[in-house]
Design a protein around this motif. Structure first.
Motif, mmCIF file in Angstrom:
data_model
loop_
_atom_site.group_PDB
_atom_site.id
_atom_site.type_symbol
_atom_site.label_atom_id
_atom_site.label_comp_id
_atom_site.label_asym_id
_atom_site.label_seq_id
_atom_site.Cartn_x
_atom_site.Cartn_y
_atom_site.Cartn_z
ATOM 1 N N GLY A 8 0.896 -0.969 0.014
ATOM 2 C CA GLY A 8 0.466 0.212 -0.018
ATOM 3 C C GLY A 8 0.910 1.502 0.147
ATOM 4 O O GLY A 8 2.381 1.338 0.726
ATOM 5 N N ILE A 12 -1.123 6.821 4.501
ATOM 6 C CA ILE A 12 -0.701 6.390 5.625
ATOM 7 C C ILE A 12 0.809 5.910 5.777
ATOM 8 O O ILE A 12 1.327 5.523 7.148
ATOM 9 C CB ILE A 12 -2.132 5.467 6.516
ATOM 10 C CG1 ILE A 12 -1.970 5.201 7.910
ATOM 11 C CG2 ILE A 12 -2.060 4.193 5.700
ATOM 12 C CD1 ILE A 12 -2.163 6.568 8.110
ATOM 13 N N SER A 33 3.313 -2.550 -5.123
ATOM 14 C CA SER A 33 2.279 -1.806 -5.088
ATOM 15 C C SER A 33 2.121 -3.056 -6.339
ATOM 16 O O SER A 33 2.562 -3.384 -7.064
ATOM 17 C CB SER A 33 2.777 -0.491 -5.065
ATOM 18 O OG SER A 33 2.005 -0.208 -6.394
ATOM 19 N N PRO A 73 -6.797 -1.878 1.132
ATOM 20 C CA PRO A 73 -8.158 -1.627 1.988
ATOM 21 C C PRO A 73 -8.234 -2.591 2.197
ATOM 22 O O PRO A 73 -7.707 -3.322 2.315
ATOM 23 C CB PRO A 73 -9.060 -1.158 0.000
ATOM 24 C CG PRO A 73 -7.682 -1.092 -1.087
ATOM 25 C CD PRO A 73 -6.514 -1.601 -0.602
ATOM 26 N N ASN A 74 -9.428 -2.183 3.425
ATOM 27 C CA ASN A 74 -9.829 -3.188 4.365
ATOM 28 C C ASN A 74 -9.757 -5.104 4.282
ATOM 29 O O ASN A 74 -9.927 -5.830 4.300
ATOM 30 C CB ASN A 74 -11.119 -2.794 5.587
ATOM 31 C CG ASN A 74 -11.042 -2.123 6.111
ATOM 32 O OD1 ASN A 74 -10.067 -1.307 6.337
ATOM 33 N ND2 ASN A 74 -12.095 -1.205 6.186
ATOM 34 N N LEU A 76 -8.843 -6.177 1.591
ATOM 35 C CA LEU A 76 -7.331 -7.288 1.410
ATOM 36 C C LEU A 76 -6.325 -7.666 2.591
ATOM 37 O O LEU A 76 -5.798 -8.652 2.403
ATOM 38 C CB LEU A 76 -6.515 -6.990 0.129
ATOM 39 C CG LEU A 76 -7.447 -6.024 -0.479
ATOM 40 C CD1 LEU A 76 -6.899 -5.839 -1.434
ATOM 41 C CD2 LEU A 76 -8.038 -7.457 -1.433
ATOM 42 N N MET A 282 1.584 7.653 15.107
ATOM 43 C CA MET A 282 1.912 6.026 15.147
ATOM 44 C C MET A 282 3.185 5.960 15.468
ATOM 45 O O MET A 282 3.787 4.404 15.438
ATOM 46 C CB MET A 282 1.924 5.788 13.615
ATOM 47 C CG MET A 282 0.368 6.492 12.201
ATOM 48 S SD MET A 282 0.604 5.401 10.883
ATOM 49 C CE MET A 282 0.306 4.246 11.022
HETATM 50 N N1 LIG Z 1 -4.088 4.577 11.642
HETATM 51 C C1 LIG Z 1 -4.101 5.313 10.655
HETATM 52 O O1 LIG Z 1 -4.262 5.802 11.040
HETATM 53 C C2 LIG Z 1 -4.902 5.372 9.621
HETATM 54 C C3 LIG Z 1 -5.456 6.201 8.741
HETATM 55 C C4 LIG Z 1 -6.187 6.144 7.680
HETATM 56 C C5 LIG Z 1 -6.176 4.760 6.750
HETATM 57 N N2 LIG Z 1 -5.871 3.651 8.204
HETATM 58 C C6 LIG Z 1 -6.303 1.811 7.095
HETATM 59 O O2 LIG Z 1 -4.835 1.974 6.024
HETATM 60 C C7 LIG Z 1 -5.739 0.811 5.091
HETATM 61 C C8 LIG Z 1 -5.417 2.016 3.807
HETATM 62 O O3 LIG Z 1 -6.346 3.098 3.917
HETATM 63 P P1 LIG Z 1 -6.497 4.428 3.183
HETATM 64 O O4 LIG Z 1 -7.227 5.400 3.096
HETATM 65 O O5 LIG Z 1 -4.696 4.468 2.342
HETATM 66 O O6 LIG Z 1 -6.886 2.704 1.897
HETATM 67 P P2 LIG Z 1 -6.530 3.043 0.041
HETATM 68 O O7 LIG Z 1 -6.260 4.922 -0.392
HETATM 69 O O8 LIG Z 1 -8.169 2.820 -0.725
HETATM 70 O O9 LIG Z 1 -5.424 2.515 -0.150
HETATM 71 C C9 LIG Z 1 -4.413 2.306 0.047
HETATM 72 C C10 LIG Z 1 -3.654 1.549 -0.929
HETATM 73 O O10 LIG Z 1 -4.046 0.344 -1.732
HETATM 74 C C11 LIG Z 1 -3.671 -0.084 -2.642
HETATM 75 N N3 LIG Z 1 -5.139 -0.453 -3.137
HETATM 76 C C12 LIG Z 1 -6.155 0.566 -3.411
HETATM 77 N N4 LIG Z 1 -6.733 0.309 -4.399
HETATM 78 C C13 LIG Z 1 -6.966 -1.507 -4.054
HETATM 79 C C14 LIG Z 1 -7.440 -2.379 -5.272
HETATM 80 N N5 LIG Z 1 -8.461 -1.978 -4.907
HETATM 81 N N6 LIG Z 1 -6.456 -3.218 -4.523
HETATM 82 C C15 LIG Z 1 -5.665 -3.005 -4.614
HETATM 83 N N7 LIG Z 1 -4.819 -2.419 -4.016
HETATM 84 C C16 LIG Z 1 -5.430 -1.855 -3.818
HETATM 85 C C17 LIG Z 1 -2.933 1.243 -2.936
HETATM 86 O O11 LIG Z 1 -1.874 0.958 -3.508
HETATM 87 P P3 LIG Z 1 -0.885 0.570 -4.523
HETATM 88 O O12 LIG Z 1 -1.971 1.887 -5.953
HETATM 89 O O13 LIG Z 1 0.003 0.915 -4.836
HETATM 90 O O14 LIG Z 1 -1.134 -0.893 -5.154
HETATM 91 C C18 LIG Z 1 -3.783 2.407 -2.298
HETATM 92 O O15 LIG Z 1 -2.609 3.004 -1.833
HETATM 93 C C19 LIG Z 1 -7.091 0.849 5.728
HETATM 94 O O16 LIG Z 1 -7.560 -0.159 6.520
HETATM 95 C C20 LIG Z 1 -7.226 2.415 6.537
HETATM 96 O O17 LIG Z 1 -8.363 1.416 7.195
HETATM 97 C C21 LIG Z 1 -5.511 3.749 8.863
#
Ligand SMILES: NC(=O)c1ccc[n+]([C@@H]2O[C@H](COP(=O)([O-])OP(=O)(O)OC[C@H]3O[C@@H](n4cnc5c(N)ncnc54)[C@H](OP(=O)(O)O)[C@@H]3O)[C@@H](O)[C@H]2O)c1
Length: 330
Positions: A8, A12, A33, A73-74, A76, A282
């Motif tokens: 990812g 984050i 990625s 994404p969650n 996965l 974090m």
């Molecule tokens: N701890 C915290 O404070 C915090 C804050 C925000 C989010 N989170 C958690 O972090 C996780 C990611 O959140 P996010 O908002 O960053 O999610 P997101 O933008 O939807 O996806 C994160 C990464 O996953 C990959 N991805 C996106 N769509 C995908 C798909 N359809 N299939 C496979 N890979 C895909 C992409 O990386 P690539 O393009 O490089 O493959 C993207 O940069 C979630 O579980 C969220 O709950 C935690």
């Protein structure tokens, strides 16, 4: 040094790597990625010479890292965690680690056979000092008369949703929604501070695709109510409150980012109990995980188990809440 692989490349992951760098205990080595170009663009911010993959199987088989941070994404998280554990990698997986109890049970079963790997759900706020301070103060209350906790923040992805798009965090395909994304922080607070509720119900405001954009959860503790207010479609500035008899604990900032915690007495006088939180929310978890991974001791294994038990309880409550509101994912 812990050798870190990343899945990812969203913001984050940047925040986590910055927290890792601050501990001085991690070295990023490998980035996955869906495209090599993105993996390289991401890695080059931190690495002179990195390993880059766009194939998940090769990432786990050939990457030289020993610990993976999963921020995809969650929906996965579970499958990627299973791949990592089977490849003998330690796992730090973003919350929610599992989308349902079935996944959780399979994961716990697998982990029971793999004592050689560590597995952590990255519930970052649980590791912060102010979270522990609230826990200790709750234990000191003579009476407990419920609480109200809030985490309600307009999502940067909601504009796209309003334009008719389907961002992951608002999509049932990716186990999104307010409860999964922000509510889980509040459920962690409730279970850690007050224990397991007797019952739990969720009253969501559903969006056009059935996903919950916001909602109110009520957790019953005997006769008392703990009310959790979550949302991704508007901003709330309400502090959290935990009620004793004449005393109230006042939590400023949302319950996942406890900026200031006060004990307010019967006369309304406030006593500050909290510390100034670290700039990077974090950092505390990155440090906790690193210490356990580096020491690799029985004590560390017991702490990992305690976090796993907590995560399982949180998941049970999440399941109750989702069932009560008929929330399912594709
Ligand atoms: N701890 C915290 O404070 C915090 C804050 C925000 C989010 N989170 C958690 O972090 C996780 C990611 O959140 P996010 O908002 O960053 O999610 P997101 O933008 O939807 O996806 C994160 C990464 O996953 C990959 N991805 C996106 N769509 C995908 C798909 N359809 N299939 C496979 N890979 C895909 C992409 O990386 P690539 O393009 O490089 O493959 C993207 O940069 C979630 O579980 C969220 O709950 C935690």
């Amino acid at each position: 040094m812990i050798k870190l692989g990343i899945i990812g490349t969203g913001w984050i992951s940047d925040q986590f790597i910055e927290a890792c760098a601050k501990t001085g205990m991690y070295q990023l080595t490998t980035v996955y990625s869906r495209t090599l170009q993105k993996a390289e663009e991401f890695g080059k911010k931190y690495l002179a010479d990195g390993e880059y993959f766009d194939d998940l199987e090769k990432f786990f088989a050939e990457g030289s890292f020993d610990t993976v941070y999963i921020a995809s994404p969650n929906s996965l998280h579970f499958a990627q965690s299973v791949m990592a554990i089977n490849a003998g990698k330690n796992v730090i997986v973003e919350k929610p680690a599992c989308a349902n109890l079935k996944e959780e049970n399979q994961l716990l079963d697998l982990l029971s056979k793999r004592n050689d790997v560590y597995y952590f759900e990255a519930a970052r706020h649980v590791h912060e000092k102010n979270f522990e301070i609230v826990k200790q103060e709750v234990a000191k209350l003579d009476h407990f008369q419920g609480a109200t906790l809030t985490y309600q923040k307009y999502s940067s992805r909601y504009d796209a949703f309003l334009e008719g798009k389907d961002p992951n965090v608002f999509s049932p395909r990716f186990a999104g929604g307010a409860l999964q994304d922000l509510g889980i922080y509040l459920v962690y607070c409730a279970v850690s501070w007050f224990g397991m509720p007797d019952d739990a119900k969720y009253f969501p405001v559903k969006l056009r695709n059935g996903i919950d954009g916001s909602g109110i959860a009520v957790l019953k503790y005997g006769n008392e109510n703990v009310v959790l207010k979550v949302g991704k479609t508007s901003n709330s500035y309400l502090p959290g409150e935990i009620y004793g008899l004449k005393e109230t604990l006042l939590l400023c900032g949302n319950a996942a980012d406890l900026n200031q915690v006060f004990l307010v007495d019967a006369k309304g006088s406030k006593k500050l109990l909290s510390n100034t939180p670290d700039e990077n929310p974090m950092f505390a978890e990155a440090l906790d995980f690193a210490r356990i991974l580096e020491e690799d001791s029985l004590e560390g294994k017991m702490t990992e188990q305690a976090w796993l038990d907590l995560s399982a309880k949180v998941n049970q409550v999440m399941e109750l809440l989702k069932k009560s509101a008929d929330i399912t994912y594709d």
